[in-house]
Design a protein around this motif. Sequence first.
Motif, short mmCIF file in Angstrom:
data_model
loop_
_atom_site.label_atom_id
_atom_site.label_comp_id
_atom_site.label_asym_id
_atom_site.label_seq_id
_atom_site.Cartn_x
_atom_site.Cartn_y
_atom_site.Cartn_z
N SER A 76 34.52 -74.56 -41.05
CA SER A 76 35.46 -74.03 -41.32
C SER A 76 36.26 -74.58 -42.78
N LYS A 77 35.79 -75.80 -42.61
CA LYS A 77 36.51 -77.15 -43.97
C LYS A 77 35.27 -76.84 -45.06
N ILE A 78 33.99 -77.06 -44.28
CA ILE A 78 32.74 -77.08 -46.23
C ILE A 78 32.91 -75.55 -46.38
N VAL A 79 32.88 -74.12 -45.36
CA VAL A 79 33.27 -73.46 -45.91
C VAL A 79 34.53 -73.46 -47.20
N ASN A 80 35.18 -73.51 -46.45
CA ASN A 80 36.01 -73.68 -48.03
C ASN A 80 36.07 -74.51 -49.33
N TYR A 90 29.47 -67.04 -45.01
CA TYR A 90 30.00 -67.11 -43.38
C TYR A 90 30.05 -68.74 -42.62
N SER A 91 31.15 -68.31 -41.65
CA SER A 91 31.45 -69.82 -40.79
C SER A 91 30.46 -69.37 -38.98
N ASP A 97 27.14 -79.69 -31.32
CA ASP A 97 27.28 -80.85 -32.24
C ASP A 97 26.66 -79.88 -33.37
N VAL A 98 26.03 -78.27 -33.74
CA VAL A 98 25.70 -77.71 -34.35
C VAL A 98 26.33 -76.20 -34.55
N SER A 99 26.21 -76.18 -36.30
CA SER A 99 26.82 -74.79 -36.30
C SER A 99 26.13 -73.75 -37.54
N TYR A 104 25.13 -64.63 -45.32
CA TYR A 104 25.26 -62.91 -44.31
C TYR A 104 25.76 -63.30 -43.21
N PRO A 105 26.66 -62.37 -42.93
CA PRO A 105 27.38 -62.41 -41.75
C PRO A 105 26.40 -62.49 -40.69
N LEU A 106 27.31 -63.61 -39.76
CA LEU A 106 26.55 -64.42 -38.82
C LEU A 106 26.94 -63.66 -36.98
#
Length: 355
Positions: A76-80, A90-91, A97-99, A104-106
């Motif tokens: 969320s921090k990198i998205v922000n 989208y996050s 340890d993978v995100s 597009y929506p996940l």
Amino acid sequence: MKKSSFYVFLILLSLVIKSCDNKTNKALTFLTFNVWQEGTSVPNGLNKIRDVILKTNPDIVCFVEVRNYQDEDWTSKIVNILEKSGKHYYSGYAGGDVSFISKYPLENGKQIFKNKDKGTVVNFNLNVDGNIIIVSGAHLDYTYYASNLPRGYNGGDPDWKMIDDGNGKPAPYTILDSVQAYNLKSTRDEAISAFIESVKPESKPVILMGDFNEPSFLDWTRKTKNMFDHNGLIMPWYNTKKLHEAGFIDTFRTFFPNEVANPGFTWPSFAHEKTSTSWAPLADERDRVDYIFFRGNDIKIKDVCIVGPKESYVYNTLETLNTDQEQFIANQLPWPSDHKAVYAKLVFTFKNKND
């Protein structure tokens, strides 16, 4: 031509045209990016990661080594911070340890495999204008790092030290069956088996991205057996071969089929403001261990690039050897990781939803 035959021809032609009209081509860009302890390993790492995303502008990113230090949601921090730069993502985080981040929506994130800090695989549904693609991220076990053995280094068991030849130099270990047996002591094969089983019944397109901590069987071949400190070993590395047998396509090696001209090394990379990232300083340990795979009949590879600096560590010295024919992007940016990233542009053919 008789009238009846002409009418049949027109009918068939209209059916072909209608079939073509019922489909839409969609290009999507993917980036797999080991961010080395979520950017904490280099000064100002988070902003360096942001700059790589802004430069490459991928639709979907798989991040590896997401630790969520101090219970903070790093994704969320990198998205922000990307939002502040005018890029909306989208996050997607489902554990381990993978995100992912995506334009597009996940949906329906699920952890498929986790063994403490020795492997994570997650699956998400990527909703592209109502069309579902399964995107999977993997960070496989780093222990029993078997590609060190032919270079004269242990791979974590009993330690990570050099196998001394008695004169202070590495002693290569190249007995194929023993190297593979050592390799299979890791949990990498269990993780890949769990992934393959999870998507086995799926007819939807599947994309798998991540850091495997294991080379490809397509790279350790007869052509390269005397290169890159393979020391004569032709190695059918287990997990990439397992994926190949399950119908998965390695985007980089398919787009660049010559493993000599385009070795595609992603490890060990130069990292900005850091000393050596090498784990085997008296060897050439360069390997391609970061991948983008896909499975699906209606997918075409449009482009593939290595993302990051041209330099790698070779015998603990920064070199650009074997990069003359490689395709790099973002190679002028300050680089935040000990891995290079991989970028792929894939074209999907979807059926129109109104048909």
